[in-house]
Design a protein around this motif. Structure first.
Motif, mmCIF file in Angstrom:
data_model
loop_
_atom_site.group_PDB
_atom_site.id
_atom_site.type_symbol
_atom_site.label_atom_id
_atom_site.label_comp_id
_atom_site.label_asym_id
_atom_site.label_seq_id
_atom_site.Cartn_x
_atom_site.Cartn_y
_atom_site.Cartn_z
ATOM 1 N N ARG A 265 0.837 -1.193 0.000
ATOM 2 C CA ARG A 265 0.000 0.000 0.000
ATOM 3 C C ARG A 265 0.868 1.238 0.000
ATOM 4 N N ARG A 266 0.515 2.210 -0.818
ATOM 5 C CA ARG A 266 1.220 3.490 -0.799
ATOM 6 C C ARG A 266 0.832 4.259 0.452
ATOM 7 N N SER A 267 -0.449 4.397 0.662
ATOM 8 C CA SER A 267 -0.990 5.017 1.870
ATOM 9 C C SER A 267 -2.455 4.639 1.927
ATOM 10 N N GLN A 268 -3.004 4.711 3.098
ATOM 11 C CA GLN A 268 -4.411 4.376 3.221
ATOM 12 C C GLN A 268 -5.215 5.665 3.236
ATOM 13 N N MET A 269 -5.885 5.910 2.124
ATOM 14 C CA MET A 269 -6.708 7.106 1.991
ATOM 15 C C MET A 269 -8.109 6.810 2.508
ATOM 16 N N THR A 270 -8.758 7.835 2.987
ATOM 17 C CA THR A 270 -10.155 7.687 3.376
ATOM 18 C C THR A 270 -11.002 7.628 2.112
ATOM 19 N N GLU A 271 -12.236 7.186 2.257
ATOM 20 C CA GLU A 271 -13.112 7.121 1.086
ATOM 21 C C GLU A 271 -13.315 8.513 0.494
ATOM 22 N N GLU A 272 -13.449 9.508 1.333
ATOM 23 C CA GLU A 272 -13.642 10.878 0.840
ATOM 24 C C GLU A 272 -12.432 11.336 0.014
ATOM 25 N N ILE B 166 -7.114 -1.134 -0.001
ATOM 26 C CA ILE B 166 -6.567 -1.511 -1.304
ATOM 27 C C ILE B 166 -7.187 -0.742 -2.465
ATOM 28 N N ALA B 167 -8.184 0.078 -2.206
ATOM 29 C CA ALA B 167 -8.890 0.774 -3.287
ATOM 30 C C ALA B 167 -7.965 1.700 -4.069
ATOM 31 N N GLU B 168 -7.163 2.489 -3.378
ATOM 32 C CA GLU B 168 -6.281 3.449 -4.060
ATOM 33 C C GLU B 168 -5.308 2.735 -5.002
ATOM 34 N N GLN B 169 -4.628 1.719 -4.504
ATOM 35 C CA GLN B 169 -3.656 1.007 -5.338
ATOM 36 C C GLN B 169 -4.351 0.276 -6.486
ATOM 37 N N TYR B 170 -5.501 -0.315 -6.193
ATOM 38 C CA TYR B 170 -6.273 -1.003 -7.224
ATOM 39 C C TYR B 170 -6.590 -0.051 -8.377
ATOM 40 N N LEU B 171 -7.078 1.150 -8.045
ATOM 41 C CA LEU B 171 -7.457 2.108 -9.085
ATOM 42 C C LEU B 171 -6.245 2.594 -9.869
ATOM 43 N N ARG B 172 -5.124 2.810 -9.194
ATOM 44 C CA ARG B 172 -3.903 3.222 -9.903
ATOM 45 C C ARG B 172 -3.424 2.127 -10.842
ATOM 46 N N ASP B 173 -3.371 0.900 -10.341
ATOM 47 C CA ASP B 173 -2.954 -0.237 -11.174
ATOM 48 C C ASP B 173 -3.923 -0.442 -12.332
ATOM 49 N N TYR B 174 -5.199 -0.297 -12.047
ATOM 50 C CA TYR B 174 -6.229 -0.481 -13.069
ATOM 51 C C TYR B 174 -6.060 0.542 -14.186
ATOM 52 N N ASP B 175 -5.874 1.794 -13.820
ATOM 53 C CA ASP B 175 -5.698 2.837 -14.822
ATOM 54 C C ASP B 175 -4.463 2.566 -15.669
ATOM 55 N N ASP B 176 -3.349 2.204 -15.041
ATOM 56 C CA ASP B 176 -2.117 1.903 -15.776
ATOM 57 C C ASP B 176 -2.324 0.758 -16.757
ATOM 58 N N PRO C 75 -21.442 -1.803 -4.384
ATOM 59 C CA PRO C 75 -21.109 -1.023 -3.187
ATOM 60 C C PRO C 75 -20.463 -1.844 -2.070
ATOM 61 N N GLU C 76 -20.845 -3.114 -1.916
ATOM 62 C CA GLU C 76 -20.237 -3.938 -0.864
ATOM 63 C C GLU C 76 -18.770 -4.193 -1.168
ATOM 64 N N GLU C 77 -18.468 -4.509 -2.409
ATOM 65 C CA GLU C 77 -17.076 -4.747 -2.824
ATOM 66 C C GLU C 77 -16.261 -3.464 -2.687
ATOM 67 N N TRP C 78 -16.848 -2.348 -3.077
ATOM 68 C CA TRP C 78 -16.166 -1.062 -2.949
ATOM 69 C C TRP C 78 -15.859 -0.759 -1.476
ATOM 70 N N ALA C 79 -16.837 -0.965 -0.610
ATOM 71 C CA ALA C 79 -16.644 -0.705 0.824
ATOM 72 C C ALA C 79 -15.541 -1.601 1.391
ATOM 73 N N ARG C 80 -15.510 -2.850 0.966
ATOM 74 C CA ARG C 80 -14.460 -3.771 1.426
ATOM 75 C C ARG C 80 -13.079 -3.290 0.990
ATOM 76 N N MET C 81 -12.973 -2.861 -0.263
ATOM 77 C CA MET C 81 -11.685 -2.383 -0.777
ATOM 78 C C MET C 81 -11.213 -1.145 -0.006
ATOM 79 N N ARG D 230 -12.158 -0.276 3.075
ATOM 80 C CA ARG D 230 -11.903 -0.700 4.456
ATOM 81 C C ARG D 230 -10.541 -1.396 4.583
ATOM 82 N N GLU D 231 -10.204 -2.245 3.601
ATOM 83 C CA GLU D 231 -8.934 -2.977 3.635
ATOM 84 C C GLU D 231 -7.758 -2.136 3.144
#
Length: 140
Positions: free
Chosen positions: A30-37, A71-81, A60-66, A68-69
């Protein structure tokens, strides 16, 4: 069932069902754990931001899990790349297929511009469907 992989991203499709799998993403650092906002107000490139909005709306459940864990920020960066790399590759292939070359550009710039814009629109449409399948298909 077909698995479409983009580096650390995988989602499975079976008929009209679509399910996101981020199991490979869980092990990434993880680069950093960002809040959902913070995630919602960050830009992750054209494809990452589009995917973020799609996941929030359709899974929404999968998004909330990502989120909470963490991993959402890194997932989105990797996905975009990954999708951007595929965009470049598909654009090059479509240009070759349609004869959109530097030679055409030298001979007839306006024809080249029309052809190149057509290729870009085609590739974006294909990838947009991959990033955001129709909602009725994703919600089943």
């Amino acid at each position: 069932m077909r698995c479409m992989k983009y580096q650390k991203i995988c989602w499975m499709r079976s008929g009209t069902q679509s399910a996101l799998s981020t199991k490979e993403c869980r092990g990434t650092r993880r680069r950093s754990q960002m809040t959902e906002e913070e995630i919602l107000h960050s830009h992750f490139g054209e494809w990452g931001s589009m995917r973020r909005d799609y996941l929030r709306r359709t899974q929404p459940e999968e998004w909330a899990r990502m989120v909470r864990e963490g991993i959402a920020e890194q997932y989105l960066r990797d996905y975009d790349d990954a999708v951007y790399d595929q965009f470049v590759q598909m654009t090059e292939e479509a240009c070759k297929r349609d004869g959109v070359t530097e030679e055409l550009k030298k001979r007839d710039v306006m024809k080249w511009i029309r052809a190149y814009n057509s290729v870009l629109a085609e590739v974006r449409e294909i990838l947009r469907y991959e990033v955001m399948p129709p909602i009725e298909e994703a919600s089943m």
